[in-house]
Design a protein around this motif. Structure first.
Motif, PDB file in Angstrom:
ATOM      1  N   LYS A 175      28.737  10.822  -1.542  1.00 21.25           N
ATOM      2  CA  LYS A 175      27.327  10.634  -1.254  1.00 21.25           C
ATOM      3  C   LYS A 175      27.153  10.017   0.126  1.00 21.25           C
ATOM      4  O   LYS A 175      28.030   9.320   0.625  1.00 21.25           O
ATOM      5  CB  LYS A 175      26.682   9.747  -2.318  1.00 21.25           C
TER       6      LYS A 175
ATOM      7  N   PRO B 188      24.424  20.829  -1.619  1.00 21.90           N
ATOM      8  CA  PRO B 188      24.473  19.379  -1.866  1.00 21.90           C
ATOM      9  C   PRO B 188      24.503  18.564  -0.577  1.00 21.90           C
ATOM     10  O   PRO B 188      25.174  18.919   0.386  1.00 21.90           O
ATOM     11  CB  PRO B 188      25.770  19.197  -2.665  1.00 21.90           C
ATOM     12  N   ARG B 189      23.781  17.463  -0.598  1.00 19.44           N
ATOM     13  CA  ARG B 189      23.766  16.517   0.534  1.00 19.44           C
ATOM     14  C   ARG B 189      24.924  15.547   0.327  1.00 19.44           C
ATOM     15  O   ARG B 189      24.753  14.385  -0.050  1.00 19.44           O
ATOM     16  CB  ARG B 189      22.417  15.796   0.550  1.00 19.44           C
ATOM     17  N   CYS B 190      26.144  16.036   0.554  1.00 17.95           N
ATOM     18  CA  CYS B 190      27.355  15.260   0.335  1.00 17.95           C
ATOM     19  C   CYS B 190      28.252  15.442   1.552  1.00 17.95           C
ATOM     20  O   CYS B 190      28.451  16.560   2.016  1.00 17.95           O
ATOM     21  CB  CYS B 190      28.090  15.725  -0.925  1.00 17.95           C
TER      22      CYS B 190
ATOM     23  N   THR C  14      21.510  11.341   0.050  1.00 17.25           N
ATOM     24  CA  THR C  14      21.867  12.117  -1.135  1.00 17.25           C
ATOM     25  C   THR C  14      20.909  11.765  -2.263  1.00 17.25           C
ATOM     26  O   THR C  14      20.735  10.586  -2.604  1.00 17.25           O
ATOM     27  CB  THR C  14      23.308  11.803  -1.575  1.00 17.25           C
ATOM     28  N   PRO C  15      20.233  12.736  -2.871  1.00 16.13           N
ATOM     29  CA  PRO C  15      19.278  12.423  -3.939  1.00 16.13           C
ATOM     30  C   PRO C  15      19.959  11.728  -5.115  1.00 16.13           C
ATOM     31  O   PRO C  15      21.131  11.973  -5.416  1.00 16.13           O
ATOM     32  CB  PRO C  15      18.742  13.798  -4.351  1.00 16.13           C
TER      33      PRO C  15
ATOM     34  N   THR D 178      22.781  13.053  -7.935  1.00  7.64           N
ATOM     35  CA  THR D 178      23.604  14.147  -7.411  1.00  7.64           C
ATOM     36  C   THR D 178      25.069  13.901  -7.738  1.00  7.64           C
ATOM     37  O   THR D 178      25.582  12.786  -7.582  1.00  7.64           O
ATOM     38  CB  THR D 178      23.443  14.269  -5.886  1.00  7.64           C
ATOM     39  N   SER D 179      25.742  14.931  -8.182  1.00  6.73           N
ATOM     40  CA  SER D 179      27.185  14.872  -8.407  1.00  6.73           C
ATOM     41  C   SER D 179      27.853  15.630  -7.268  1.00  6.73           C
ATOM     42  O   SER D 179      27.743  16.847  -7.170  1.00  6.73           O
ATOM     43  CB  SER D 179      27.543  15.497  -9.760  1.00  6.73           C
ATOM     44  N   CYS D 180      28.525  14.904  -6.398  1.00  7.25           N
ATOM     45  CA  CYS D 180      29.123  15.526  -5.217  1.00  7.25           C
ATOM     46  C   CYS D 180      30.407  16.256  -5.588  1.00  7.25           C
ATOM     47  O   CYS D 180      31.179  15.777  -6.424  1.00  7.25           O
ATOM     48  CB  CYS D 180      29.405  14.478  -4.159  1.00  7.25           C
TER      49      CYS D 180
END
Length: 792
Positions: free
Chosen positions: A456, A474-476, A444-445, A448-450
């Motif tokens: 994350k 998103p990468r979540c 997760t960058p 980032t706000s998941c």
């Protein structure tokens, strides 16, 4: 509220729910329309839900409310609710046909709508309740009662007549004897399934026929009656399966009911228009009758044309090459049929048992001071051979094979070459596995706000960055690495071959097949580890995954010098829940297929990650895998990872007992796991079969039960086919088989230093040869044979 405004209220309520669901669903997994990236569509498959699915769903809902809004309130709710579910399924079918051009087969596409049923049923409740706000109209004169038997009879005949082309696309994972409309159920199962469908439809049509006041209600009501009849068939199938299998884990029966009822409803979608066509012939209004008959005829034409063009592909037994390979390991083939199995060039059944090796995988490295993999050396293979293993599932990373588009890294491929050569030196086959976990190795960058409900995540491994199209999703992760908006989006773009990403992997496999296609020590190719289900499962996770397998198989077969085994996996949803359909496509007709699921039941499946009881047990997982495979051999690509002692030890023994009972092989996860491996986490110990103390780098003792069970006695190769196999203890083996033509040599592994005692019948010239770690027992078997081996 007047009846004329009722469609606006009902449709508006559903529209609000669609928008709210799209905004609230963190992964696009639960909403009717999922859009976790919050972006404008950039491709056809992304535009199809907005351009086709949502408009058709709303239009169908409006028509449903207008058609059934005049019913009395006590009938209106259930009928409008069912009509919205039907609208969702028809709209999903249209969306899929648009998104998947060139088209997939219509019967498969309709079948693939089945998992929309629960979502549609849930989202339809509030709009159906809103329909109750309309004023009940004055009762209309009831038409003459419609005969339900003709409707049920015509539909049942249609289902039976289209069995080889259409109905066979349903219930493909059911054993013979279970009531089904598919010909593969056998004569009794097919007759029972058609009888259940006929009786259920006669009953449901009697109910809906009494409600029909016009042609529209007659047509829609008969279609809904067919949906309910399909659901009844699914209920009966579940009851029969429970009688055959028992109830198993607490969620086993609900999971089976979910699959069977959803599939039955999809069957109703496929054939319900026929019921509607028959029902409209008995309406009172000629004008309405003519208009509805034309509508129904148009639907019939579309359905019939698409349905008849269905996937072919025979699945006969493979021709087994005669003769023994000259030296070293013998090339492997598959035999399909009543006794599916893996065989060598001499026709002997081979059990591939060994371990996964992840030491060439390109894992994300969080801390450069803590490596994410452990070095792979010749000594690893020497130790594996000392445990009796005869196969290694070797993980490779696409990100390393093809670091930039069209360029293959020679230094990385040389490392793969070396691993394959070491395995062959120690008499072990290699399964080449294109490994991935979570699609790629990016975390997760930062910043980032998941979304709520997700968290994350670490990076893992898989595709190169240039092949990753996440479109800002998103990468979540939700419950684990395999469900995240970013990976779901990347997988879906891969399945639709956006920017030729899938084509690149197909070409990479053609390169690998040309490189290793003449090597008899290569057992076969596993094109993609644990494929993600994407955003449109099961369209993506079965139909489009099957299309990918079609392409890879064609490329591999064209490039290799002789056929190798093709290990195809179901989606991660199958391995993560214990139920889902296996991929469909032309590849299923290849003679050298092996179904390679990951039997992680009671382990790292989705139910465990949610804190739920098991949806399937270890034992039932084997049953499901064998049923899903049908006449295709089964090999378990990964197993293990059961947690802490003593639970893990008991489950290990239960697993190995099933492996023996069903006479299949598998590869334990995993040989070695580094302290920086993202699947390990930064703890005091690096896990795997060979654990390491992170602070000192010192190897720790192996778990004694795992070591005993993995190195237990087993037949590496036996003439003909095995008919029974059991290992009451690691050094005691009982087997029986039937020899065929060809090489009569028995080859059995027995661990330990004590010379084994050999007894049996039908086997001559029995000898035991000492090897590092144990013994290799050989003999010559003929006819029906049995063998008992014991070493104290």
């Amino acid at each position: 509220m007047s009846a004329g405004r009722l469609p606006v209220l009902v449709t508006g309520t559903l529209a609000v729910l669609i928008v709210a669901g799209a905004l609230a669903d963190p992964v696009g997994f639960f909403a009717l329309y999922g859009n976790p990236g919050r972006f404008l569509p950039a491709t056809r498959w992304q535009a199809a839900p907005l351009a086709v699915y949502v408009p058709l769903l709303l239009a169908g809902t409006a028509w449903t409310a207008r058609t059934f809004g005049g019913l009395p309130r006590r009938q209106r709710f259930a009928t409008v609710w069912g009509g919205i579910v039907l609208s969702a399924l028809v709209a999903k079918t249209a969306m899929a046909l648009v998104a998947t051009v060139p088209s997939l087969h219509l019967a498969d596409v309709v079948w693939a709508t089945s998992y929309t049923v629960p979502k549609a049923a849930l989202f339809a409740l509030l709009p159906a309740a809103a329909s109750l706000l309309g004023r009940a109209p004055a009762p209309e004169p009831a038409p003459s009662a419609q005969a339900a038997w003709p409707v049920a009879g015509v539909v049942t005949v249609a289902v039976a007549a289209t069995g080889p082309w259409v109905a066979s696309h349903w219930s493909q994972d059911l054993p013979q004897g279970v009531p089904s409309v598919a010909p593969q159920a056998g004569p009794l199962g097919l007759a029972a399934g058609l009888a259940v469908l006929f009786l259920a439809l006669a009953r449901t049509q009697a109910t809906f026929g009494r409600r029909a006041r016009n042609a529209s209600q007659a047509f829609a009501g008969a279609w809904l009656a067919t949906l309910w009849a399909g659901a009844a068939l699914g209920l009966v199938q579940t009851a029969v399966l429970c009688a055959m299998d028992g109830f198993g884990g607490p969620l086993q029966t609900p999971a089976a009911l979910y699959v069977r009822v959803c599939e039955g409803v999809a069957l109703g979608v496929m054939f319900g228009w026929i019921a509607g066509l028959v029902a409209t012939r008995r309406t009172a209004s000629l004008r309405s009758h003519t208009r509805m008959r034309r509508t129904a005829a148009g639907v019939a034409a579309v359905v019939t044309v698409g349905a008849v063009v269905t996937a072919g592909g025979a699945s006969g037994a493979a021709a087994v090459p005669s003769g023994q390979a000259g030296g070293g390991l013998s090339p492997l083939r598959a035999v399909r049929g009543d006794r599916p199995r893996i065989v060598d060039a001499a026709g002997r059944q081979v059990l591939l048992r060994g371990v996964n090796v992840n030491q060439l995988v390109d894992f994300y490295t969080e801390d450069p001071k803590v490596p994410s993999t452990r070095p792979l050396t010749e000594d690893d293979f020497r130790q594996m051979a000392g445990l009796g293993f005869n196969v290694v599932r070797l993980g490779m990373s696409w990100s390393k094979v093809e670091p930039s588009p069209g360029r293959y890294d020679p230094s990385y491929l040389a490392r793969v070459d070396q691993a394959v050569a070491w395995a062959a030196k120690y008499d072990m086959y290699t399964v080449l596995d294109m490994h991935q976990d979570g699609w790629n190795n990016q975390p997760t960058p930062a910043g980032t706000s998941c979304p709520p409900g997700t968290s994350k995540m670490s990076g893992y491994d898989g595709a190169p960055a240039w092949a990753t199209h996440a479109d800002g999703a998103p990468r979540c992760q939700f419950t684990g690495r395999d469900i995240s908006p970013a990976s779901d989006r990347a997988f879906t773009n891969f399945y639709y071959d956006r920017d030729g990403v899938q084509t690149h992997l197909v070409k990479a496999w053609a390169m690998l097949a040309a490189r290793y296609g003449g090597d008899p020590s290569i057992a076969g190719f596993d094109p993609l580890n644990e494929p993600g289900f994407g955003e449109q499962a099961p369209i993506t996770s079965t139909l489009l995954l099957g299309r990918f397998y079609d392409r890879v198989l064609r490329a591999v077969r064209a490039a290799e010098s002789r056929p190798h085994l093709f290990f195809f996996e179901p989606s991660i949803f199958w391995s993560g829940t214990g139920f889902d359909a296996i991929p469909r496509g032309a590849f299923r007709g290849d003679p050298d297929l092996v179904f390679a699921p990951h039997l992680y039941a009671e382990s790292i499946t989705m139910d465990a990650s949610l804190g739920l009881p098991p949806a399937t047990t270890i034992e039932h997982g084997f049953t499901q895998a064998l049923r899903a495979a049908g006449d295709i051999p089964v090999w378990n690509g990964e197993w293990g990872y059961w947690g802490e002692k003593p639970t893990v030890q008991a489950r290990t023994r239960r697993y190995t007992a099933q492996e023996d009972e069903h006479r299949i092989g598998g590869a334990f996860w995993v040989w070695k796991q580094a302290c920086g491996d993202p699947q390990n986490g930064h703890g005091p110990i690096g896990g795997g079969f060979n654990s390491v103390e992170c602070a000192t780098g010192k190897d720790l003792p192996r778990d004694p039960v795992a070591a005993e069970e993995l190195s237990r006695a087993y037949p590496r190769a036996v003439p003909g086919s095995l008919t029974s196999l059991s290992t009451p203890s690691a050094r005691r083996l009982l087997l029986a088989g039937t020899a065929g033509k060809g090489d009569c040599t028995v080859d059995v592994w027995v661990p330990g230093d004590t010379r084994p005692t050999l007894t049996g019948g039908g086997v001559t010239a029995l000898t035991a040869r000492k090897t590092p770690g144990g013994w290799r027992v050989s003999g010559c078997a003929a006819g029906r044979y049995r063998l008992t081996i014991e070493a104290r």
